[in-house]
Design an enzyme around this catalytic site. Structure first.
Site, PDB file in Angstrom:
ATOM      1  CG  HIS A  22      -2.057   0.883   1.260  1.00 54.48           C
ATOM      2  ND1 HIS A  22      -2.408   1.684   0.208  1.00 54.48           N
ATOM      3  CD2 HIS A  22      -2.940   1.192   2.263  1.00 54.48           C
ATOM      4  CE1 HIS A  22      -3.451   2.442   0.552  1.00 54.48           C
ATOM      5  NE2 HIS A  22      -3.780   2.162   1.809  1.00 54.48           N
TER       6      HIS A  22
ATOM      7  CG  HIS B  49      -4.092   0.449  -8.318  1.00 53.28           C
ATOM      8  ND1 HIS B  49      -5.390   0.413  -7.882  1.00 53.28           N
ATOM      9  CD2 HIS B  49      -3.448   1.336  -7.521  1.00 53.28           C
ATOM     10  CE1 HIS B  49      -5.528   1.254  -6.869  1.00 53.28           C
ATOM     11  NE2 HIS B  49      -4.368   1.822  -6.625  1.00 53.28           N
TER      12      HIS B  49
ATOM     13  CG  ASP C 237       3.065   4.277  -4.451  1.00 54.49           C
ATOM     14  OD1 ASP C 237       3.087   5.425  -3.992  1.00 54.49           O
ATOM     15  OD2 ASP C 237       2.316   3.387  -4.042  1.00 54.49           O
TER      16      ASP C 237
HETATM   17  N1  CMC Z   1       4.542  -7.235 -10.848  1.00 53.37           N
HETATM   18  C1  CMC Z   1       4.417  -8.441 -11.437  1.00 53.37           C
HETATM   19  N2  CMC Z   1       3.266  -9.129 -11.495  1.00 53.37           N
HETATM   20  C2  CMC Z   1       2.203  -8.582 -10.918  1.00 53.37           C
HETATM   21  C3  CMC Z   1       2.253  -7.310 -10.280  1.00 53.37           C
HETATM   22  C4  CMC Z   1       3.482  -6.642 -10.276  1.00 53.37           C
HETATM   23  N3  CMC Z   1       3.601  -5.444  -9.703  1.00 53.37           N
HETATM   24  N4  CMC Z   1       1.025  -7.011  -9.797  1.00 53.37           N
HETATM   25  C5  CMC Z   1       0.241  -8.036 -10.113  1.00 53.37           C
HETATM   26  N5  CMC Z   1       0.944  -8.982 -10.778  1.00 53.37           N
HETATM   27  C6  CMC Z   1       0.442 -10.229 -11.358  1.00 53.37           C
HETATM   28  C7  CMC Z   1       0.180 -11.270 -10.279  1.00 53.37           C
HETATM   29  O1  CMC Z   1       1.321 -12.073 -10.053  1.00 53.37           O
HETATM   30  C8  CMC Z   1      -0.976 -12.040 -10.890  1.00 53.37           C
HETATM   31  O2  CMC Z   1      -0.433 -12.887 -11.876  1.00 53.37           O
HETATM   32  P1  CMC Z   1      -1.095 -14.360 -12.119  1.00 53.37           P
HETATM   33  O3  CMC Z   1      -2.492 -14.063 -12.584  1.00 53.37           O
HETATM   34  O4  CMC Z   1      -0.218 -15.000 -13.122  1.00 53.37           O
HETATM   35  O5  CMC Z   1      -1.078 -15.049 -10.786  1.00 53.37           O
HETATM   36  C9  CMC Z   1      -1.776 -10.973 -11.594  1.00 53.37           C
HETATM   37  O6  CMC Z   1      -0.833  -9.932 -11.922  1.00 53.37           O
HETATM   38  C10 CMC Z   1      -2.902 -10.379 -10.767  1.00 53.37           C
HETATM   39  O7  CMC Z   1      -2.343  -9.983  -9.510  1.00 53.37           O
HETATM   40  P2  CMC Z   1      -3.168  -9.846  -8.159  1.00 53.37           P
HETATM   41  O8  CMC Z   1      -2.257 -10.112  -7.002  1.00 53.37           O
HETATM   42  O9  CMC Z   1      -4.418 -10.678  -8.245  1.00 53.37           O
HETATM   43  O10 CMC Z   1      -3.593  -8.326  -8.194  1.00 53.37           O
HETATM   44  P3  CMC Z   1      -4.141  -7.516  -6.986  1.00 53.37           P
HETATM   45  O11 CMC Z   1      -5.196  -6.637  -7.519  1.00 53.37           O
HETATM   46  O12 CMC Z   1      -4.509  -8.387  -5.833  1.00 53.37           O
HETATM   47  O13 CMC Z   1      -2.865  -6.670  -6.525  1.00 53.37           O
HETATM   48  C11 CMC Z   1      -1.365  -4.910  -6.116  1.00 53.37           C
HETATM   49  C12 CMC Z   1      -2.745  -5.292  -6.647  1.00 53.37           C
HETATM   50  C13 CMC Z   1      -1.231  -3.382  -6.124  1.00 53.37           C
HETATM   51  C14 CMC Z   1      -1.230  -5.404  -4.653  1.00 53.37           C
HETATM   52  C15 CMC Z   1      -0.293  -5.568  -6.999  1.00 53.37           C
HETATM   53  O14 CMC Z   1      -0.427  -5.138  -8.343  1.00 53.37           O
HETATM   54  C16 CMC Z   1       1.121  -5.318  -6.493  1.00 53.37           C
HETATM   55  O15 CMC Z   1       1.583  -6.044  -5.610  1.00 53.37           O
HETATM   56  N6  CMC Z   1       1.822  -4.281  -7.050  1.00 53.37           N
HETATM   57  C17 CMC Z   1       3.133  -3.924  -6.571  1.00 53.37           C
HETATM   58  C18 CMC Z   1       2.994  -3.115  -5.298  1.00 53.37           C
HETATM   59  C19 CMC Z   1       2.554  -1.702  -5.584  1.00 53.37           C
HETATM   60  O16 CMC Z   1       3.060  -1.031  -6.477  1.00 53.37           O
HETATM   61  N7  CMC Z   1       1.591  -1.238  -4.752  1.00 53.37           N
HETATM   62  C20 CMC Z   1       1.103   0.147  -4.836  1.00 53.37           C
HETATM   63  C21 CMC Z   1      -0.327   0.207  -5.217  1.00 53.37           C
HETATM   64  S1  CMC Z   1      -0.774   1.903  -5.619  1.00 53.37           S
HETATM   65  C22 CMC Z   1      -0.791   2.717  -4.143  1.00 53.37           C
HETATM   66  C23 CMC Z   1      -2.028   2.487  -3.380  1.00 53.37           C
HETATM   67  O17 CMC Z   1      -3.122   2.870  -3.865  1.00 53.37           O
HETATM   68  O18 CMC Z   1      -1.921   1.966  -2.271  1.00 53.37           O
END
Ligand code: CMC
Length: 437
Positions: free
Chosen positions: A276, A316, A372
């Site tokens: 986050h 995201h 970010d």
């Molecule tokens: N790098 C590589 N792969 C990713 C990433 C990433 N940053 N984000 C998602 N994926 C992949 C994930 O491995 C999954 O792949 P598969 O379908 O093959 O298993 C797919 O994309 C869907 O991921 P998810 O975990 O279901 O997506 P989510 O909506 O639960 O996660 C997130 C959202 C923000 C936690 C995630 O994208 C992430 O960890 N990003 C990096 C951390 C980051 O930059 N966070 C800041 C968010 S913006 C600030 C805020 O609003 O807080």
């Protein structure tokens, strides 16, 4: 019931059909929903508890209705109270935007003056708060200090418990928005072993924050106007983001009628995590680890193979398009670097973005830069240490937390938050005495 605006569900276990009304928010094509309690009527027998919906991480569950922020992640739209983020970032100030988010309308001149004066008036903190910051280890993370000191404010202002009194709520809102920069700056100065600088009430909200962070021996601190504006815009971009993790926590803790300082302290704790508010800090660690532009393809390969974890600052939960805040940050980075000198890690970031946006792994998963990805580079160029990044996020998001907390308190459908679970553990069994196990 209007049958065109309903669902007909047939339970194949019993053959029974149920009609469930569809309800709408402002936009009929965005946020049409059913009341989850309607599912409870779907039962196989009178003894059956009824159907629940299962949604870990609340990926498709609305926990409230809200009038604060509209976000369409598919189209990359973000609006506070109807105003596009791009217009507010260009024309407004953080305090004016905060007024808008909290009150629903932009202030007139008189209202803005009164609001700003009220904030300036509350920028000082009790001397005992200052002493409590002194007690932290010299290398304490400033977010840890913030979690504690914001929570501690409830002991200095016990009147904050009067959450049903509008005037009292307003006072706490003023207090918290005003004191966040002071607490953040004190935490920062503590980590450097420098004396605390008291608020300068002649400066702007951000100008005063810069003063408390960076004033040395000069008689009066003069903030650089370009950098002051950049921080102000970053605060506007982070002011609210509807039902994100920390805001849901603020609403959740507030739902039990906790005072706003205790609830905000919990929200800060949620923001502390690297998924986050800690993500921009993680972006810079990642860029440092990559080291140079020529190593970017190799790094992307290791992300895709799962060896490196995630590409921080990408992806995201709701944006499946370029985050509009990231666009603004990317443009603003140029203005900041013109004053501070170029951040060499920008080239690595640009190359990462270029390659990732062409790569099927990222494209097929709709992974774009989020706010970010570039904000950390700007914060670093401004001279903030990594630990301060989520603190800056927390200062700005305080507005959104308070607006959402208040909205929930006044919501006629307000209820203490208490989700259900699907129990998958063992059935009832008898206790086995210790000597028989
Ligand atoms: N790098 C590589 N792969 C990713 C990433 C990433 N940053 N984000 C998602 N994926 C992949 C994930 O491995 C999954 O792949 P598969 O379908 O093959 O298993 C797919 O994309 C869907 O991921 P998810 O975990 O279901 O997506 P989510 O909506 O639960 O996660 C997130 C959202 C923000 C936690 C995630 O994208 C992430 O960890 N990003 C990096 C951390 C980051 O930059 N966070 C800041 C968010 S913006 C600030 C805020 O609003 O807080």
């Amino acid at each position: 019931m209007n049958h065109k605006h309903s669902l007909t569900i047939t339970d194949n276990r019993t053959g029974k059909s149920y009609e469930i009304p569809i309800q709408y928010g402002t936009y009929p094509n965005y946020g049409a929903s059913i009341n989850a309690l309607e599912l409870r009527n779907i039962k196989t027998s009178e003894q059956d508890f009824g159907l629940l919906s299962y949604d870990p991480g609340f990926t498709n569950t609305a926990s409230c209705s809200s009038r604060v922020t509209f976000l369409d992640g598919e189209k990359g739209i973000l609006r506070y109270r109807g105003y596009p983020i791009e217009q507010l970032a260009e024309k407004s100030t953080y305090l004016e935007t905060a007024y808008l988010i909290l009150n629903g309308e932009l202030p007139d001149q008189e209202q803005l003056k009164c609001w700003e004066l009220g904030i300036i008036e509350h920028t000082f903190v009790h001397e005992n708060i200052k002493k409590s910051i002194d007690r932290f280890q010299h290398n304490a993370h400033p977010m840890g200090i913030l979690v504690s000191t914001v929570g501690a404010l409830s002991t200095f202002y016990p009147d904050a418990k009067n959450i049903h009194d509008q005037e009292c709520r307003n006072k706490q809102i003023w207090r918290l928005i005003a004191k966040m920069p002071t607490l953040a700056a004190f935490a920062y100065r503590h980590s450097l072993g420098l004396p605390y600088i008291y608020p300068d009430q002649e400066l702007s909200y951000v100008g005063n924050f810069m003063n408390m962070l960076w004033k040395k021996s000069e008689l009066k601190y003069q903030p650089d106007p370009v950098l002051e504006r950049a921080i102000d815009v970053l605060f506007i971009l982070h002011a609210d983001h509807e039902q994100n993790c920390s805001t849901s926590i603020m609403r959740g803790v507030g739902s039990s009628y906790s005072d706003p300082f205790s609830a905000a302290s919990s929200a800060i704790a949620a923001l502390y995590g690297p998924l986050h508010g800690g993500a921009n800090e993680a972006v810079l660690h990642m860029l440092a680890k990559i080291g140079s532009v020529d190593r970017v393809p190799e790094f992307i390969k290791s992300i895709k193979s799962g060896k490196e974890g995630r590409l921080m600052g990408f992806g995201h939960r709701v944006y499946k398009h370029y985050d509009p805040r990231a666009q603004i940050c990317k443009k603003m980075a140029k203005d900041v670097f013109a004053v501070t000198g170029l951040n060499p890690q920008l080239d690595i970031a640009l190359e990462l973005e270029r390659i990732a946006l062409q790569d099927d792994y990222f494209v097929s998963r709709h992974l774009y830069p989020n706010v970010d990805f570039y904000s950390g580079l700007i914060y670093q160029a401004l001279g903030f240490p990594l630990g301060m990044f989520p603190v800056l996020f927390a200062i700005a998001r305080t507005t959104g937390w308070l607006a959402q907390w208040q909205e929930f308190l006044l919501d006629p459908e307000h209820k203490i938050e208490r989700p259900r679970q699907i129990y998958c553990g063992t059935e009832e069994r008898g206790y086995i005495p210790l000597d028989k196990r």
